[in-house]
Design a protein around this motif. Structure first.
Motif, short mmCIF file in Angstrom:
data_model
loop_
_atom_site.label_atom_id
_atom_site.label_comp_id
_atom_site.label_asym_id
_atom_site.label_seq_id
_atom_site.Cartn_x
_atom_site.Cartn_y
_atom_site.Cartn_z
N ASP A 18 1.37 -0.02 14.70
CA ASP A 18 1.75 0.43 13.50
C ASP A 18 0.99 -0.45 12.68
O ASP A 18 1.08 0.00 11.17
N ALA A 19 0.43 -1.75 12.88
CA ALA A 19 -0.16 -2.33 11.57
C ALA A 19 -1.33 -1.79 10.92
O ALA A 19 -1.15 -1.76 9.59
N PRO A 20 -2.06 -1.20 11.50
CA PRO A 20 -3.23 -0.40 10.44
C PRO A 20 -2.49 0.47 9.54
O PRO A 20 -3.05 0.51 8.43
N ARG A 21 -1.37 1.32 9.91
CA ARG A 21 -0.82 2.41 9.12
C ARG A 21 -0.04 1.49 7.94
O ARG A 21 0.01 1.91 6.65
N ARG A 22 0.72 0.39 8.29
CA ARG A 22 1.34 -0.45 7.42
C ARG A 22 0.33 -0.91 6.27
O ARG A 22 0.62 -0.96 5.28
N SER A 23 -0.83 -1.50 6.83
CA SER A 23 -1.98 -2.17 6.02
C SER A 23 -2.36 -1.00 4.75
O SER A 23 -2.69 -1.28 3.79
N SER A 24 -2.75 0.28 5.77
CA SER A 24 -2.99 1.27 4.78
C SER A 24 -2.12 1.69 3.71
O SER A 24 -2.81 1.87 2.44
N ALA A 25 -0.99 1.90 3.95
CA ALA A 25 0.20 2.20 2.95
C ALA A 25 0.07 0.88 1.86
O ALA A 25 0.24 1.37 0.71
N MET A 26 -0.03 -0.31 2.21
CA MET A 26 0.27 -1.26 1.20
C MET A 26 -1.08 -1.13 0.29
O MET A 26 -1.24 -1.43 -0.93
N HIS A 28 -2.92 1.61 -0.44
CA HIS A 28 -2.72 2.73 -1.23
C HIS A 28 -1.78 2.33 -2.43
O HIS A 28 -2.24 2.76 -3.60
N ARG A 29 -0.57 1.28 -2.09
CA ARG A 29 0.10 1.12 -3.38
C ARG A 29 -0.58 0.29 -4.29
O ARG A 29 -0.31 0.51 -5.45
N GLN A 31 -3.68 0.32 -4.98
CA GLN A 31 -4.77 1.10 -5.76
C GLN A 31 -3.98 2.04 -6.85
O GLN A 31 -4.54 2.00 -7.90
N THR A 32 -2.65 2.48 -6.56
CA THR A 32 -1.82 3.04 -7.29
C THR A 32 -1.46 2.23 -8.53
O THR A 32 -1.85 2.46 -9.61
N LEU A 33 -1.20 1.04 -8.15
CA LEU A 33 -0.71 -0.05 -9.16
C LEU A 33 -1.95 -0.47 -10.05
O LEU A 33 -1.77 -0.40 -11.48
N GLN A 34 -3.18 -0.65 -9.58
CA GLN A 34 -4.21 -0.88 -10.17
C GLN A 34 -4.74 0.22 -11.23
O GLN A 34 -5.07 0.08 -12.28
N ARG A 35 -4.48 1.47 -10.76
CA ARG A 35 -4.87 2.46 -11.71
C ARG A 35 -3.91 2.71 -13.08
O ARG A 35 -4.27 2.89 -14.01
N HIS A 36 -2.62 2.34 -12.80
CA HIS A 36 -1.56 2.40 -13.67
C HIS A 36 -1.93 1.40 -14.82
O HIS A 36 -1.81 1.45 -16.09
N VAL A 37 -2.23 0.20 -14.37
CA VAL A 37 -2.56 -1.18 -14.94
C VAL A 37 -3.90 -0.81 -16.14
O VAL A 37 -3.96 -1.13 -17.08
#
Length: 92
Positions: A18-26, A28-29, A31-37
């Motif tokens: 599950d580690a790759p999925r968790r790091s991929s989700a992090m 993504h979050r 990148q989303t935060l960076q777009r908002h900033v």
């Protein structure tokens, strides 16, 4: 051989898978935060720059007047034993 499962019901092998999925989700979050900033930056927002506005002198004078009135009310005889952890500026 018997596999002992930890409390969550997942084996160590499952956690490693599950580690790759968790790091991929992090990622993504992040990148989303960076777009908002960056949305407030002119290069990202289509040339529109977001910035704060300064208050006018009339608005500052009104604020000071209201702070003075609130301070007088808070310090009136009626409230002489009342202790407040905030100032009139915080209320106004």
């Amino acid at each position: 051989s018997v596999k002992v499962r930890p409390r969550g019901g997942r084996t160590t092998q499952t956690l490693r898978e599950d580690a790759p999925r968790r790091s991929s989700a992090m990622a993504h979050r992040a990148q989303t935060l960076q777009r908002h900033v960056l949305a407030g930056h002119a290069s990202v927002s289509g040339g529109v720059e977001m910035r704060g506005t300064s208050a006018s002198a009339a608005e500052d004078a009104l604020f000071e007047e209201r702070v003075k009135a609130m301070g007088a009310w808070m310090n009136s005889e009626r409230f002489k034993y009342t202790k407040r952890p905030y100032k009139p500026e915080d209320v106004v």
